[in-house]
Design a protein around this motif. Structure first.
Motif, PDB file in Angstrom:
ATOM      1  N   TYR A  18       0.857  -1.186   0.000  1.00 15.34           N
ATOM      2  CA  TYR A  18       0.000   0.000   0.000  1.00 15.34           C
ATOM      3  C   TYR A  18       0.890   1.233   0.000  1.00 15.34           C
ATOM      4  O   TYR A  18       1.682   1.436   0.917  1.00 15.34           O
ATOM      5  CB  TYR A  18      -0.911   0.008   1.236  1.00 15.34           C
ATOM      6  CG  TYR A  18      -1.895  -1.137   1.247  1.00 15.34           C
ATOM      7  CD1 TYR A  18      -3.183  -0.956   0.776  1.00 15.34           C
ATOM      8  CD2 TYR A  18      -1.535  -2.394   1.703  1.00 15.34           C
ATOM      9  CE1 TYR A  18      -4.091  -2.007   0.770  1.00 15.34           C
ATOM     10  CE2 TYR A  18      -2.436  -3.446   1.705  1.00 15.34           C
ATOM     11  CZ  TYR A  18      -3.709  -3.245   1.236  1.00 15.34           C
ATOM     12  OH  TYR A  18      -4.614  -4.275   1.237  1.00 15.34           O
ATOM     13  N   THR A  91      -5.883  -8.342  11.443  1.00  7.86           N
ATOM     14  CA  THR A  91      -5.215  -7.899  10.222  1.00  7.86           C
ATOM     15  C   THR A  91      -3.774  -7.601  10.598  1.00  7.86           C
ATOM     16  O   THR A  91      -3.517  -6.854  11.545  1.00  7.86           O
ATOM     17  CB  THR A  91      -5.876  -6.621   9.660  1.00  7.86           C
ATOM     18  OG1 THR A  91      -7.233  -6.913   9.339  1.00  7.86           O
ATOM     19  CG2 THR A  91      -5.146  -6.129   8.420  1.00  7.86           C
ATOM     20  N   VAL A 105      -2.504  -7.605   4.157  1.00  6.24           N
ATOM     21  CA  VAL A 105      -3.298  -8.551   3.365  1.00  6.24           C
ATOM     22  C   VAL A 105      -3.897  -7.833   2.157  1.00  6.24           C
ATOM     23  O   VAL A 105      -4.176  -6.635   2.212  1.00  6.24           O
ATOM     24  CB  VAL A 105      -4.414  -9.180   4.231  1.00  6.24           C
ATOM     25  CG1 VAL A 105      -3.813 -10.047   5.315  1.00  6.24           C
ATOM     26  CG2 VAL A 105      -5.306  -8.119   4.836  1.00  6.24           C
ATOM     27  N   PRO A 106      -4.109  -8.535   1.067  1.00  9.58           N
ATOM     28  CA  PRO A 106      -4.666  -7.904  -0.134  1.00  9.58           C
ATOM     29  C   PRO A 106      -6.085  -7.361   0.039  1.00  9.58           C
ATOM     30  O   PRO A 106      -6.470  -6.420  -0.628  1.00  9.58           O
ATOM     31  CB  PRO A 106      -4.649  -9.026  -1.173  1.00  9.58           C
ATOM     32  CG  PRO A 106      -3.639 -10.001  -0.689  1.00  9.58           C
ATOM     33  CD  PRO A 106      -3.678  -9.910   0.804  1.00  9.58           C
ATOM     34  N   ASN A 107      -6.859  -7.933   0.949  1.00  8.68           N
ATOM     35  CA  ASN A 107      -8.262  -7.527   1.092  1.00  8.68           C
ATOM     36  C   ASN A 107      -8.513  -6.659   2.327  1.00  8.68           C
ATOM     37  O   ASN A 107      -9.553  -6.762   2.951  1.00  8.68           O
ATOM     38  CB  ASN A 107      -9.159  -8.768   1.132  1.00  8.68           C
ATOM     39  CG  ASN A 107      -8.795  -9.697   2.275  1.00  8.68           C
ATOM     40  OD1 ASN A 107      -7.752  -9.558   2.894  1.00  8.68           O
ATOM     41  ND2 ASN A 107      -9.654 -10.658   2.546  1.00  8.68           N
ATOM     42  N   MET A 108      -7.594  -5.780   2.649  1.00  3.13           N
ATOM     43  CA  MET A 108      -7.748  -4.898   3.803  1.00  3.13           C
ATOM     44  C   MET A 108      -8.942  -3.959   3.597  1.00  3.13           C
ATOM     45  O   MET A 108      -9.155  -3.473   2.480  1.00  3.13           O
ATOM     46  CB  MET A 108      -6.492  -4.058   4.022  1.00  3.13           C
ATOM     47  CG  MET A 108      -6.594  -3.128   5.228  1.00  3.13           C
ATOM     48  SD  MET A 108      -5.201  -2.028   5.393  1.00  3.13           S
ATOM     49  CE  MET A 108      -3.916  -3.180   5.705  1.00  3.13           C
ATOM     50  N   THR A 109      -9.703  -3.716   4.664  1.00  2.00           N
ATOM     51  CA  THR A 109     -10.853  -2.826   4.551  1.00  2.00           C
ATOM     52  C   THR A 109     -10.387  -1.407   4.251  1.00  2.00           C
ATOM     53  O   THR A 109      -9.303  -0.996   4.666  1.00  2.00           O
ATOM     54  CB  THR A 109     -11.697  -2.816   5.844  1.00  2.00           C
ATOM     55  OG1 THR A 109     -10.915  -2.257   6.904  1.00  2.00           O
ATOM     56  CG2 THR A 109     -12.183  -4.210   6.197  1.00  2.00           C
ATOM     57  N   GLU A 110     -11.225  -0.660   3.555  1.00  2.00           N
ATOM     58  CA  GLU A 110     -10.869   0.707   3.193  1.00  2.00           C
ATOM     59  C   GLU A 110     -10.725   1.596   4.430  1.00  2.00           C
ATOM     60  O   GLU A 110      -9.849   2.449   4.488  1.00  2.00           O
ATOM     61  CB  GLU A 110     -11.919   1.286   2.253  1.00  2.00           C
ATOM     62  CG  GLU A 110     -11.517   2.637   1.702  1.00  2.00           C
ATOM     63  CD  GLU A 110     -12.465   3.154   0.636  1.00  2.00           C
ATOM     64  OE1 GLU A 110     -12.477   4.377   0.428  1.00  2.00           O
ATOM     65  OE2 GLU A 110     -13.178   2.337   0.030  1.00  2.00           O
ATOM     66  N   SER A 113      -7.359   0.803   5.925  1.00  2.00           N
ATOM     67  CA  SER A 113      -6.313   1.290   5.023  1.00  2.00           C
ATOM     68  C   SER A 113      -6.165   2.807   5.116  1.00  2.00           C
ATOM     69  O   SER A 113      -5.056   3.331   5.219  1.00  2.00           O
ATOM     70  CB  SER A 113      -6.632   0.865   3.594  1.00  2.00           C
ATOM     71  OG  SER A 113      -5.664   1.351   2.720  1.00  2.00           O
TER      72      SER A 113
END
Length: 123
Positions: A18, A91, A105-110, A113
């Protein structure tokens, strides 16, 4: 223990990178332990402002800071909220101070993030 196991087996996970936009580059970085504590406090505060109860743990290893983050939506029942935080799937985030990005992780919540980006960009 999740954080310790993740540190040992970090090469077996799939990580996403990120980018931190407008990151203030600094050649002189304060103590990692102090940075970890400050970041932990900032992240918990940022998530609280968004109506979340958060559990944030940090560990310093060599030149990086590890985060273990769990969240749940805040309700009027604080003990139940804390129980949910303890049981929530964590996470994991790895941050190298001084670099304009972090790994997770690729699917982290917005929400998470954005909160992390806000906190890490202000170290």
């Amino acid at each position: 223990t999740d954080l310790v196991v993740a540190r040992v087996k970090d090469n077996t996970r799939q990580w996403a990178v990120y980018l931190l936009n407008d990151f203030p580059h600094s050649a002189d970085i304060a103590s990692l332990i102090d940075d970890a504590h400050v970041l932990k406090t900032k992240l918990k505060t940022a998530l609280k402002e968004l109506g979340l109860v958060a559990g944030v743990q940090t560990e310093v290893e060599e030149d990086r800071i590890w985060f273990r983050i769990t969240t749940t939506k805040k309700t009027e029942d604080r003990p139940k909220d804390m129980e949910k935080v303890y049981k929530a799937k964590p996470t994991l985030v790895v941050y190298y101070p001084g670099e304009p990005y972090y790994y997770s992780v690729p699917n982290m919540t917005e929400v998470l993030s954005c909160s992390l980006s806000r906190c890490l960009g202000s170290v």
